[in-house]
Write a protein that holds these residues in place. Structure first.
Motif, PDB file in Angstrom:
ATOM      1  N   GLN A   1      -3.455  -4.349 -11.846  1.00 29.06           N
ATOM      2  CA  GLN A   1      -4.007  -5.523 -11.451  1.00 29.06           C
ATOM      3  C   GLN A   1      -3.116  -6.322 -10.628  1.00 29.06           C
ATOM      4  O   GLN A   1      -1.974  -6.742 -11.162  1.00 29.06           O
ATOM      5  CB  GLN A   1      -4.509  -6.142 -12.555  1.00 29.06           C
ATOM      6  CG  GLN A   1      -5.396  -7.787 -12.170  1.00 29.06           C
ATOM      7  CD  GLN A   1      -5.843  -8.531 -13.477  1.00 29.06           C
ATOM      8  OE1 GLN A   1      -6.084  -7.869 -14.607  1.00 29.06           O
ATOM      9  NE2 GLN A   1      -6.306  -9.445 -13.298  1.00 29.06           N
ATOM     10  N   PHE A   2      -3.561  -6.748  -9.575  1.00 26.68           N
ATOM     11  CA  PHE A   2      -2.547  -7.519  -8.693  1.00 26.68           C
ATOM     12  C   PHE A   2      -2.820  -8.841  -9.319  1.00 26.68           C
ATOM     13  O   PHE A   2      -3.688  -9.397  -9.669  1.00 26.68           O
ATOM     14  CB  PHE A   2      -3.066  -7.439  -7.194  1.00 26.68           C
ATOM     15  CG  PHE A   2      -2.602  -6.289  -6.689  1.00 26.68           C
ATOM     16  CD1 PHE A   2      -1.473  -6.001  -6.069  1.00 26.68           C
ATOM     17  CD2 PHE A   2      -3.795  -5.370  -6.012  1.00 26.68           C
ATOM     18  CE1 PHE A   2      -0.914  -4.817  -5.492  1.00 26.68           C
ATOM     19  CE2 PHE A   2      -3.567  -4.266  -5.257  1.00 26.68           C
ATOM     20  CZ  PHE A   2      -2.214  -3.989  -5.162  1.00 26.68           C
ATOM     21  N   ASP A   3      -1.346  -9.765  -9.289  1.00 27.09           N
ATOM     22  CA  ASP A   3      -1.448 -11.116  -9.777  1.00 27.09           C
ATOM     23  C   ASP A   3      -2.569 -12.027  -8.727  1.00 27.09           C
ATOM     24  O   ASP A   3      -2.624 -11.718  -7.579  1.00 27.09           O
ATOM     25  CB  ASP A   3      -0.073 -11.633  -9.272  1.00 27.09           C
ATOM     26  CG  ASP A   3       0.209 -12.946  -9.995  1.00 27.09           C
ATOM     27  OD1 ASP A   3      -0.551 -13.392 -11.094  1.00 27.09           O
ATOM     28  OD2 ASP A   3       0.725 -13.897  -9.485  1.00 27.09           O
TER      29      ASP A   3
ATOM     30  N   TYR B   1      -7.796  -1.174  -7.327  1.00 30.97           N
ATOM     31  CA  TYR B   1      -7.856   0.238  -7.244  1.00 30.97           C
ATOM     32  C   TYR B   1      -6.862   1.088  -6.187  1.00 30.97           C
ATOM     33  O   TYR B   1      -6.835   2.147  -6.324  1.00 30.97           O
ATOM     34  CB  TYR B   1      -9.368   0.716  -6.967  1.00 30.97           C
ATOM     35  CG  TYR B   1     -10.206   0.281  -8.078  1.00 30.97           C
ATOM     36  CD1 TYR B   1     -10.552  -0.841  -8.526  1.00 30.97           C
ATOM     37  CD2 TYR B   1     -10.679   1.483  -8.919  1.00 30.97           C
ATOM     38  CE1 TYR B   1     -11.248  -1.077  -9.678  1.00 30.97           C
ATOM     39  CE2 TYR B   1     -11.383   1.163 -10.148  1.00 30.97           C
ATOM     40  CZ  TYR B   1     -11.986   0.052 -10.423  1.00 30.97           C
ATOM     41  OH  TYR B   1     -12.519  -0.393 -11.398  1.00 30.97           O
ATOM     42  N   THR B   2      -6.269   0.368  -5.391  1.00 32.98           N
ATOM     43  CA  THR B   2      -5.238   0.966  -4.490  1.00 32.98           C
ATOM     44  C   THR B   2      -4.011   1.522  -5.429  1.00 32.98           C
ATOM     45  O   THR B   2      -3.489   2.420  -4.813  1.00 32.98           O
ATOM     46  CB  THR B   2      -4.393  -0.218  -3.599  1.00 32.98           C
ATOM     47  OG1 THR B   2      -4.089  -1.198  -4.213  1.00 32.98           O
ATOM     48  CG2 THR B   2      -5.938  -0.562  -2.655  1.00 32.98           C
TER      49      THR B   2
ATOM     50  N   LEU C   1     -11.741   0.547   0.147  1.00 31.88           N
ATOM     51  CA  LEU C   1     -12.182   0.419  -1.100  1.00 31.88           C
ATOM     52  C   LEU C   1     -13.200  -0.579  -1.179  1.00 31.88           C
ATOM     53  O   LEU C   1     -14.399  -0.308  -2.039  1.00 31.88           O
ATOM     54  CB  LEU C   1     -11.163  -0.003  -2.084  1.00 31.88           C
ATOM     55  CG  LEU C   1     -10.123   1.078  -2.220  1.00 31.88           C
ATOM     56  CD1 LEU C   1      -8.893   0.545  -3.250  1.00 31.88           C
ATOM     57  CD2 LEU C   1     -10.800   2.120  -3.124  1.00 31.88           C
ATOM     58  N   GLU C   2     -13.235  -1.711  -0.474  1.00 29.99           N
ATOM     59  CA  GLU C   2     -14.554  -2.728  -0.626  1.00 29.99           C
ATOM     60  C   GLU C   2     -15.845  -1.809   0.124  1.00 29.99           C
ATOM     61  O   GLU C   2     -16.779  -2.034  -0.364  1.00 29.99           O
ATOM     62  CB  GLU C   2     -14.063  -3.892   0.528  1.00 29.99           C
ATOM     63  CG  GLU C   2     -13.237  -4.791  -0.235  1.00 29.99           C
ATOM     64  CD  GLU C   2     -12.632  -6.050   0.459  1.00 29.99           C
ATOM     65  OE1 GLU C   2     -12.918  -6.087   1.862  1.00 29.99           O
ATOM     66  OE2 GLU C   2     -12.172  -7.026  -0.136  1.00 29.99           O
TER      67      GLU C   2
ATOM     68  N   ASP D   1     -11.645  -6.319 -12.351  1.00 31.03           N
ATOM     69  CA  ASP D   1     -12.676  -5.427 -11.813  1.00 31.03           C
ATOM     70  C   ASP D   1     -12.641  -5.447 -10.258  1.00 31.03           C
ATOM     71  O   ASP D   1     -13.465  -5.237  -9.520  1.00 31.03           O
ATOM     72  CB  ASP D   1     -14.004  -5.674 -12.253  1.00 31.03           C
ATOM     73  CG  ASP D   1     -14.678  -7.190 -11.969  1.00 31.03           C
ATOM     74  OD1 ASP D   1     -14.163  -7.911 -11.772  1.00 31.03           O
ATOM     75  OD2 ASP D   1     -15.851  -7.218 -11.992  1.00 31.03           O
ATOM     76  N   ASP D   2     -11.691  -6.246  -9.656  1.00 29.12           N
ATOM     77  CA  ASP D   2     -11.571  -6.550  -8.126  1.00 29.12           C
ATOM     78  C   ASP D   2     -11.228  -5.133  -7.533  1.00 29.12           C
ATOM     79  O   ASP D   2     -10.224  -4.538  -8.109  1.00 29.12           O
ATOM     80  CB  ASP D   2     -10.405  -7.566  -7.867  1.00 29.12           C
ATOM     81  CG  ASP D   2     -10.337  -7.966  -6.651  1.00 29.12           C
ATOM     82  OD1 ASP D   2     -10.553  -6.919  -5.721  1.00 29.12           O
ATOM     83  OD2 ASP D   2     -10.378  -9.099  -6.137  1.00 29.12           O
TER      84      ASP D   2
END
Length: 179
Positions: free
Chosen positions: A115-117, A127-128, A165-166, A122-123
């Protein structure tokens, strides 16, 4: 979980996400030439994993890039919590420095709960850097530099990955067998 299952699952992720979605445009060339070393860690605690990292760093720098260009040190069970893994990365970076390899080898990381800060868990952008297991990726700096020079506008890779991914969405990610 057997090493064979861990390796097969990791290869599936590499082939479908990292290479298949072109999340890393440099990965395919070394992967198809079998220059990616995949190592399943058996470490029972962080200290053991640091010793394995020591050995893998030594092996990577002692081996020609034509044989091993990059290493994925995979741990399927030790760091279930992303924040614990993230804290461990600072120590792992210190190991690279202790070996005198700053500027020679860099570490990248992947985790099932990455998880990026500033993002929600679930953003889709997270997932990158999501993988089926906690992974320390050891990269040769000179290989990274050559790849970046060969790739036009390498600084846009991150933004392109998020856009990919989007467009794919969570359902597309799952459809690749990457849930």
């Amino acid at each position: 979980m057997t090493d064979d299952v861990v390796l097969a699952t990791t290869r599936h992720w590499l082939e479908k996400a990292v290479i298949g979605l072109n999340l890393c445009p440099f990965a395919k060339a070394v992967y198809v030439k079998n220059q990616v070393r995949l190592v399943v860690s058996k470490a029972r605690h962080a200290d053991d994993l640091l010793e394995e990292l020591d050995r893998e760093l030594d092996l990577l720098v002692a081996t020609p890039a034509e044989e091993i260009d990059t290493t994925l040190l995979i741990h399927p069970t030790l760091f279930e919590d992303f924040l614990d893994f993230n804290d461990f990365l600072e120590i792992a970076e210190g190991v690279v420095d202790e070996h005198g390899l700053e500027g020679v080898v860099q570490l990248a990381s992947f985790h099932p709960q990455f998880q990026f800060d500033g993002t929600e868990p679930d953003d889709i952008s997270n997932y990158t850097n999501r993988a089926p297991f906690a992974i320390l990726h050891l990269l040769r700096e000179d290989s990274v530099e050559r790849a970046v020079e060969a790739f036009p506008e390498a600084e846009t890779i991150f933004e392109q990955n998020i856009a990919t991914l989007e467009k794919l969405g969570h359902s597309g990610w799952k459809a690749l067998g990457l849930s």
